[in-house]
Structure formats: structure tokens, C-alpha cells
Design an enzyme around this catalytic site. Structure first.
Site, PDB file in Angstrom:
ATOM      1  N   GLU A 120       1.806  -4.759  -5.038  1.00 17.21           N
ATOM      2  CA  GLU A 120       0.623  -5.607  -4.892  1.00 17.21           C
ATOM      3  C   GLU A 120      -0.540  -5.022  -5.692  1.00 17.21           C
ATOM      4  OE1 GLU A 120      -2.330  -6.843  -1.219  1.00 17.21           O
ATOM      5  OE2 GLU A 120      -0.169  -6.782  -0.846  1.00 17.21           O
ATOM      6  N   CYS A 144       0.856  -1.188   0.000  1.00 15.04           N
ATOM      7  CA  CYS A 144       0.000   0.000   0.000  1.00 15.04           C
ATOM      8  C   CYS A 144       0.888   1.232   0.000  1.00 15.04           C
ATOM      9  CB  CYS A 144      -0.887  -0.027   1.239  1.00 15.04           C
ATOM     10  SG  CYS A 144      -2.033   1.345   1.348  1.00 15.04           S
TER      11      CYS A 144
END
Length: 446
Positions: free
Chosen positions: A289, A255
Site C-alpha cells: 500500500e 504497514c
């Protein structure tokens, strides 16, 4: 007049003074008004969800009211008027940042997060308008504004609570190890297992500005890299990225967020570059990700473009995708996708080759924009994370069976434990000698 129904489409006066089409997402009765006095939570259909807001009736153009039609019928009608390219653009906007969700899951996500629960936060010297819903504990359901301690990230309902807290809070920087300092910039590594409350509060805060983020309450599995601007008052958070301690998919970033007051200053590009410098230190290739947010995808494409084209401009002779990956720590699939998007991959004589015409490279580099702040690798003092628990568990497993043997093993226990934990060759030899010495001593006693 009767209040507007949820789903109504109408024109609304925005902050630019112009009217824009909106859809009513939710409504609530005003405490100080009559039975038909409501305010409405609207989504501006031309803009991202981050601009959704509560508006009063006087901001709405009631002459433009339309009742919401069935979505399938609407698609058929509008589909006749739009080109295929326009239709695809709208579809991409609707699922932006949620490519991993099917239609039912996407509807459930949007229903659950459709209304922002916190309007503004105060963090340090900034009051920041939030963008999205964040699942704060139930006791904060009636709060429109939250006050964060900028150092420990504890959040409170009232300004007075924050002022009392700041007199007691001893922290002047994130609760972790400072691994980088260059000028006024510092980076802190925070272990989610050691600083669980800080990690959870950081996730609550980040979710206010990230639509696609899934909130993990178990932060033990993550490391948080918090970027700060430092002055004589302390280290003030600018943004952060997180990564899994052990990622089977080779993710080097889970993140990423730059707080709104610090955006457009090159910090997002710095965070991305920093994540790849850590991958180089680990001797691995990495990739972020998925799914990426809209801003995240834009930043990554720019970073990959600049890094790869800089190398291609300076490199003489042939170079392969594998060599580019080894040099940059960027995953081969990301390199290939970037070069294909730039139309720099050509198929010649039965194989794919990179077309590196200098004029073409310069044009793409100019389009990619500035590189932002550079990471001074000489200022990075960091060793890759190694979980201490695994080693201690292994030693405990060896200690268990040994301790239930006969008294002979009492001589062996310290020697074996030392042998397991020692990497130095000479100490290993000494440990073996000590084992045989005790064995011989036991035989003589016997």
C-alpha cells in the site's frame, strides 16, 4: 535574556558533539526554573524528523541565532544559490512519505504531529527511544515514558504497574495462530476483529516509529502478521506487517515495521518476502500500500531487485514481464519500474525487451546488498483468509423467507440448508433424494 521564539533558527550541539542547524518547533517552561527558563523542541534541518528532540538552552549556540524569514522569500534567496538538482533533493526530503498529501494537508499533518509526545518506551528487555508522535488517549498526555507488556501490548504509565501486570498476564506470544516456525523464528497471524485491543495497541506502538502511518481505530478489517524471536521465556516481537482482509487494489501489505533494536538484521526483508509468499499461496499478485516510508521504499526496491535479477541470471531464453509477475507474485508495474530504474529495459524493433547481460546483473545484485533471512516455505502452514460472516449471512437470508411459508416448507428447511453448505457431490445427491422423499410423504399424507 528573553526566551527564543518558535521558528528561530540556531546551531545546536548534537549527540556527536558537533553543532548542527536546527529550527525551534516548540518551547515549554521548566518547572524548576525561573520565568525565562525554557527548554526547546528542535528539528535538525539536515536530518529526518525522527531525530527531533527537546534540548536545554546550554546546548544552543546563541551567537548563531537567526529569526525565521518568510518561506517564500527564503526560497527565492536559497534558490539562487542552489542547483536545480539540490533544490529537488530538498523538496523530496520535505514531503518524504507523504506523496498523497497536498501542501495544505501536509502542513496540517506536520502541525498536528510536530512534537513527540512519548520520549521512550520499555518493551521486554529493551528501552527504546521513539521517533514520532502517536495519538495515545488523552490520559497519557503527561507521560514521557510508557511501559508495554511485550506479549499483549497493554501499555502503562509506571514500571510498577507493568510488574503487577506481568504477574497476571497469561500470554507468552501474540494472541493469534502460529503459521510459521523455523528455528527460533515464529510468525503469528492475528485477526483484528477477534483481537481488537491487541490490534489497536499494536497500531499505537507502530505509530511511534512511522511518520507516514494513518492510525486506524477500526482494526476489524486487517490481519496482523507478527514476527517473533522465541526462547524459553516466550515469543518476543521483532516486527510485523498488516494487510487488509479484502483489498480491491491487490495490496498484500498495508504497514510494515521492524522495531529499532532488531533493525539491520534482515528482518525487514524477511517480512517483505513473507508477504509475497502469502500472495503466492493466494494465487494473486500483490503490491504494498502507498505511500511507503523512506525505509520501506528502500527495502522494497532492494527486494524487487534481488528477486528479479536472480531469476534473470538463471533463466535461459526469452521471458516476459507477465511471466516474471506470475513467478514472483510481484505486480507487473513494480517489475517494470524496477527494471527501468536499473536501466535493464531497452526499446528494440518496436517493442520493449529486457537486457540481461550477466556482468550488469552481477553489478546490480552487488549494489542491492544481501537478501537477508530466507522464508522456508515448507514451514509455512497457512490458508488464505475467508470471512465466515458472509457465508452465515447468506444462509440466514435463505432461512428468513422460507420460515414464513406454509407448514409444507418445514420439510424443506433442513434439506435446503444442508444443500447450500455441502460441497461433496454425493452428499448433494443424498440431500436431493431426501427432499423428494419428504415431498412424496407429504403428498401421501394429503
Amino acid at each position: 535574556m528573553q526566551p527564543l521564539e518558535v521558528g528561530t533558527r540556531v546551531l545546536c550541539r548534537w549527540r556527536d558533539g558537533k553543532h548542527h542547524p536546527v529550527k525551534v518547533i516548540e518551547r515549554r517552561r521548566l518547572h524548576s526554573g525561573g520565568p525565562n527558563d525554557y527548554e526547546y523542541y528542535v528539528h535538525y534541518t539536515e536530518f529526518n524528523r525522527r531525530l527531533d528532540e527537546w534540548v536545554r538552552l546550554e546546548q544552543l549556540d546563541l551567537d548563531s541565532v537567526e529569526n525565521d524569514v518568510d518561506e517564500k522569500v527564503e526560497d527565492k534567496v536559497t534558490g539562487l544559490k542552489m542547483t536545480r538538482h539540490q533544490k529537488r533533493k530538498i523538496d523530496e526530503t520535505h514531503v518524504e512519505g507523504h506523496e498523497e498529501l497536498d501542501a495544505a494537508s501536509l502542513r496540517e499533518h506536520e502541525e498536528f504531529t510536530k512534537v513527540k509526545n512519548i520520549a521512550t518506551i520499555e518493551l521486554g528487555r529493551y528501552e527504546i527511544e521513539t521517533w514520532y508522535f502517536s495519538p495515545f488517549p488523552p490520559e497519557y498526555n503527561d507521560c514521557l515514558n510508557l511501559y508495554f507488556c511485550e506479549f499483549c501490548l497493554t501499555f502503562m504509565k509506571r514500571k510498577q504497574q507493568l510488574q503487577r501486570h506481568m504477574k497476571k498476564c497469561d500470554l507468552k506470544h501474540p494472541p493469534g495462530d502460529e503459521i510459521y516456525r523455523s528455528g527460533t523464528l515464529s510468525m503469528f497471524e492475528v485477526d483484528g476483529k477477534k483481537n481488537k485491543v491487541y490490534g489497536q495497541n499494536l497500531c499505537y506502538l507502530a505509530k511511534l516509529f512511522l511518520d507516514h502511518k494513518t492510525l486506524y481505530y477500526d482494526v476489524d478489517l486487517f490481519l496482523f502478521y507478527v514476527l517473533c524471536e522465541c526462547d524459553d521465556r516466550g515469543c518476543h516481537m521483532v516486527g510485523y506487517f498488516s494487510k487488509e482482509k479484502h483489498s480491491e487494489e491487490s495490496y498484500n501489505l498495508a504497514c510494515i515495521l521492524t522495531l529499532p533494536p532488531y533493525q539491520r538484521k534482515g528482518y525487514g526483508k524477511f517480512l517483505i518476502a513473507f508477504s509475497y509468499e502469502l500472495s503466492k499461496k493466494e494465487g494473486k499478485v500483490g503490491t504494498p500500500e502507498r505511500p511507503l516510508s523512506d525505509l520501506g521504499l528502500l527495502s522494497y526496491r532492494g527486494y524487487w531487485t534481488r528477486v528479479l535479477l536472480d531469476i534473470l541470471k538463471k533463466h535461459k531464453g526469452n521471458i516476459s514481464i507477465k511471466e516474471l509477475s506470475d513467478m514472483t507474485a510481484i505486480r507487473a508495474e513494480d517489475i517494470l519500474a524496477t527494471l527501468q530504474a536499473l536501466e535493464l529495459i531497452q526499446y528494440r524493433k518496436g517493442q520493449h525487451v529486457i537486457c540481461a547481460d550477466p556482468k550488469v546483473l552481477d553489478r546490480h545484485l552487488k549494489a542491492a546488498g544481501r537478501g537477508g533471512l530466507e522464508v522456508d516455505v515448507s514451514k509455512l502452514i497457512w490458508t488464505p483468509y475467508k470471512e465466515q460472516g458472509r457465508r452465515s449471512r447468506a444462509i440466514n437470508n435463505i432461512r428468513g423467507p422460507i420460515s414464513v411459508h406454509t407448514h409444507v416448507d418445514s420439510f424443506f428447511i433442513p434439506c435446503l440448508l444442508n444443500f447450500i453448505s455441502i460441497n461433496n457431490l454425493w452428499l448433494c445427491i443424498y440431500s436431493l433424494f431426501f427432499i423428494f422423499h419428504n415431498l412424496l410423504r407429504f403428498i401421501l399424507i394429503w
